[in-house]
Design a protein around this motif. Structure first.
Motif, PDB file in Angstrom:
ATOM      1  N   VAL A   4       0.813  -1.126  -0.028  1.00 40.38           N
ATOM      2  CA  VAL A   4       0.148  -0.043  -0.050  1.00 40.38           C
ATOM      3  C   VAL A   4       0.883   1.175   0.083  1.00 40.38           C
ATOM      4  CG1 VAL A   4      -1.965   1.310   0.903  1.00 40.38           C
ATOM      5  CG2 VAL A   4      -1.711  -1.281   1.446  1.00 40.38           C
ATOM      6  N   GLY A   5       0.780   2.236  -1.021  1.00 37.54           N
ATOM      7  CA  GLY A   5       1.511   3.313  -1.051  1.00 37.54           C
ATOM      8  C   GLY A   5       1.129   4.206  -0.272  1.00 37.54           C
ATOM      9  N   ARG A  13       9.228   7.101  -1.462  1.00 40.33           N
ATOM     10  CA  ARG A  13       8.074   6.540  -1.531  1.00 40.33           C
ATOM     11  C   ARG A  13       8.043   5.641  -0.223  1.00 40.33           C
ATOM     12  NH1 ARG A  13       2.763   6.876  -2.219  1.00 40.33           N
ATOM     13  NH2 ARG A  13       2.931   7.670  -4.230  1.00 40.33           N
ATOM     14  N   ILE A  51       5.980   2.595   1.676  1.00 44.70           N
ATOM     15  CA  ILE A  51       4.993   1.733   1.258  1.00 44.70           C
ATOM     16  C   ILE A  51       4.746   0.833   2.629  1.00 44.70           C
ATOM     17  CG2 ILE A  51       4.486  -0.349  -0.359  1.00 44.70           C
ATOM     18  CD1 ILE A  51       6.356   0.964  -2.389  1.00 44.70           C
ATOM     19  N   ASP A  71      -1.639   5.425 -12.299  1.00 40.79           N
ATOM     20  CA  ASP A  71      -1.040   6.062 -11.238  1.00 40.79           C
ATOM     21  C   ASP A  71      -0.052   5.484 -10.647  1.00 40.79           C
ATOM     22  OD1 ASP A  71      -2.174   8.448 -12.254  1.00 40.79           O
ATOM     23  OD2 ASP A  71      -3.804   8.457 -10.705  1.00 40.79           O
ATOM     24  N   HIS A  72      -0.320   4.067 -10.335  1.00 43.37           N
ATOM     25  CA  HIS A  72       0.381   3.313  -9.398  1.00 43.37           C
ATOM     26  C   HIS A  72       1.216   2.067  -9.989  1.00 43.37           C
ATOM     27  CE1 HIS A  72      -1.797   5.711  -6.855  1.00 43.37           C
ATOM     28  NE2 HIS A  72      -3.007   5.090  -6.844  1.00 43.37           N
ATOM     29  N   CYS A 113      -3.184   2.562  -3.455  1.00 44.29           N
ATOM     30  CA  CYS A 113      -2.569   3.891  -2.471  1.00 44.29           C
ATOM     31  C   CYS A 113      -3.587   3.822  -1.372  1.00 44.29           C
ATOM     32  CB  CYS A 113      -2.726   5.293  -3.528  1.00 44.29           C
ATOM     33  SG  CYS A 113      -4.430   5.716  -3.666  1.00 44.29           S
ATOM     34  N   SER A 114      -3.260   4.776  -0.578  1.00 46.36           N
ATOM     35  CA  SER A 114      -3.967   4.672   0.839  1.00 46.36           C
ATOM     36  C   SER A 114      -5.278   6.050   0.815  1.00 46.36           C
ATOM     37  CB  SER A 114      -3.005   5.250   2.015  1.00 46.36           C
ATOM     38  OG  SER A 114      -2.475   6.378   1.984  1.00 46.36           O
ATOM     39  N   ASP A 115      -5.451   6.566  -0.122  1.00 44.48           N
ATOM     40  CA  ASP A 115      -6.353   7.630  -0.283  1.00 44.48           C
ATOM     41  C   ASP A 115      -7.644   7.509  -1.126  1.00 44.48           C
ATOM     42  OD1 ASP A 115      -6.494  10.318   0.957  1.00 44.48           O
ATOM     43  OD2 ASP A 115      -6.568  11.021  -1.031  1.00 44.48           O
ATOM     44  N   HIS A 118      -8.553   7.912  -3.803  1.00 43.29           N
ATOM     45  CA  HIS A 118      -8.433   7.420  -5.279  1.00 43.29           C
ATOM     46  C   HIS A 118      -8.529   6.026  -5.338  1.00 43.29           C
ATOM     47  CE1 HIS A 118      -5.870   6.002  -8.712  1.00 43.29           C
ATOM     48  NE2 HIS A 118      -5.968   7.054  -9.300  1.00 43.29           N
ATOM     49  N   CYS A 119      -8.079   5.290  -4.099  1.00 43.47           N
ATOM     50  CA  CYS A 119      -8.276   3.594  -4.473  1.00 43.47           C
ATOM     51  C   CYS A 119      -9.316   3.214  -3.131  1.00 43.47           C
ATOM     52  CB  CYS A 119      -6.856   3.094  -3.974  1.00 43.47           C
ATOM     53  SG  CYS A 119      -5.783   3.020  -5.203  1.00 43.47           S
TER      54      CYS A 119
END
Length: 443
Positions: free
Chosen positions: A9-10, A106, A108, A180-181, A187-189, A191-192
């Motif tokens: 998870v980014g 980054r 993760i 994007d990934h 990702c953690s926001d 957007h996902c």
């Protein structure tokens, strides 16, 4: 699949990342201390401890010794590009991986899938949510995640081609999803899926929903369903291919958000019928103002929002022209018209023509339209436009009347919350929104 996978998870990417370890973490290279700073310099990560030790490398992995170990990341941005964007310190269980991503470091989180879900369901859903809403959300979040991991593997292996931009003269069509990934699975926001580790309390009801659906996925044959969800469909859910890449999924198609039938009796792709639908307020599960139900789905900062099912936004000529220039980078000059070009099954616009004095351009898909017409994100692309106070052919005010909140594909969170309150089981909720999909336990 015999056991649950570990996922990546980014969390954040910054020039400098500061973090603290709580517990017994190991690093391949010996480095003492609990507080660290990671900074990018010369294409490498410079890792510094509170005691003054330093080392350089392209990647570092801090491995947890037990399930109780955790790490704190400082200054994590939440609500990226939304009106409530803010930074907060967040704590996570599992391993911490630091890697180079462009000109940033980054961070993760490596974590088991079910542990990840405990945070997601607690972050996305309120502790007041009905058990069956929580179970339904656990299943779709689990399914979506595994589908994304498999898709990432196919992209890396080169077995699947992917492009998120289609541009020809006078037309720009863009969607936002997997592109994007590349360094992590999700990702953690928003957007996902909203993931805040153990920063927020893992509520007991959410944890029980994970345990009671452990290993359960939505499947179509042997394929894990790419299960999607949004806040409010506005009465009808949208087809996947109208929002993201032009791939049809039989379980992500038009669904009328009601127990009363399979059709609205209208074709919302037709402009006249779309306008009639949007300007009315038809019955639907998600057409509710029940504060108790809304509190199950909307976090504190969103509960002030009550006009999500049908809403209005107004711009002056100056505001709209400036906004379009800022968000698209295109100087349209004064705006003459906003014209619908193509709509989906929920009346959401797939393509919108912006007619300006200097430039005319067709833009799409759904999120690109929403991003271009708002400082953050327009509620949805299901809207009609009234052009007011026209002077010498130039409107001085534009009023958008819209329906729904989000892309509208898959499960409608507010509709599902209402279904849960009405006594529907999580199996019935999933069957309603994902037609033809089956519930299977695969580990």
């Amino acid at each position: 699949m015999s056991r649950q996978p570990e996922i990546q998870v980014g969390i954040l990417a910054e020039k400098v990342i500061t973090f603290e370890l709580d517990g017994h973490y190991s690093l391949k290279e010996e480095m003492s201390g609990s507080r660290f700073q990671a900074e990018l310099s010369g294409g490498e990560i410079v890792l510094s401890s509170g005691s003054g030790q330093q080392m350089k490398g392209k990647e570092f992995i801090f491995q947890a010794s037990s399930a109780a170990d955790s790490f704190l990341l400082e200054g994590v941005t939440i609500g990226i590009d939304f009106h409530w964007e803010q930074k907060e310190n967040q704590r996570f269980r599992g391993d911490l991986k630091l890697t180079v991503e462009g000109e940033k470091v980054r961070a993760i989180n490596l974590v088991l899938l079910e542990e990840y879900l405990r945070s997601v369901i607690s972050s996305e859903m309120s502790a007041t949510s009905s058990p069956d809403l929580l179970k339904a959300h656990a299943v779709i979040s689990r399914s979506w995640l595994l589908a994304q991991i498999k898709k990432s593997e196919q992209l890396k292996a080169g077995t699947t081609s992917y492009a998120s931009v289609q541009q020809i003269e006078g037309e720009l069509i863009r969607w936002y999803d997997r592109e994007d990934h590349q360094h992590f699975d999700v990702c953690s926001d928003d957007h996902c899926q909203r993931y805040q580790g153990i920063t927020k309390i893992i509520n007991e009801k959410a944890s029980r929903a994970i345990d009671e659906t452990f290993g359960e996925f939505l499947m179509l044959g042997d394929e894990t369903c790419d299960a999607r969800f949004s806040k409010c469909c506005g009465g009808v859910s949208e087809n996947f291919e109208n929002v993201w890449e032009p791939v049809q999924h039989s379980y992500l198609t038009e669904v009328v958000d009601s127990e009363y039938g399979e059709t609205t009796g209208m074709d919302l792709r037709r402009e006249e019928e779309a306008e009639e639908w949007i300007r009315s307020s038809p019955y639907a599960f998600c057409n509710t103002t029940d504060a108790q139900v809304l509190a199950q789905v909307l976090p504190d900062f969103d509960q002030a929002t009550t006009d999500f099912y049908r809403w209005k936004v107004s711009y002056t000529q100056q505001q709209l022209a400036a906004l379009l220039l800022k968000k698209s980078g295109i100087d349209f000059g004064q705006i003459i018209r906003l014209e619908p070009v193509e709509r989906g099954h929920s009346a959401r616009l797939i393509k919108l023509r912006v007619v300006g004095v200097k430039k005319t351009m067709v833009i799409g898909k759904e999120l690109e339209i929403r991003r271009t017409l708002s400082e953050s994100h327009l509620y949805s692309s299901a809207f009609v436009v009234d052009h007011h106070d026209v002077q010498d052919g130039i409107p001085q005010r534009f009023e958008l009347t819209g329906a729904g909140w989000g892309h509208g594909v898959g499960l409608c969170q507010i509709g599902a919350a209402v279904m849960g309150e009405k006594g529907y089981s999580y199996e019935q909720i999933l069957k309603h929104y994902f037609r033809g999909a089956e519930l299977k336990k695969i580990y």
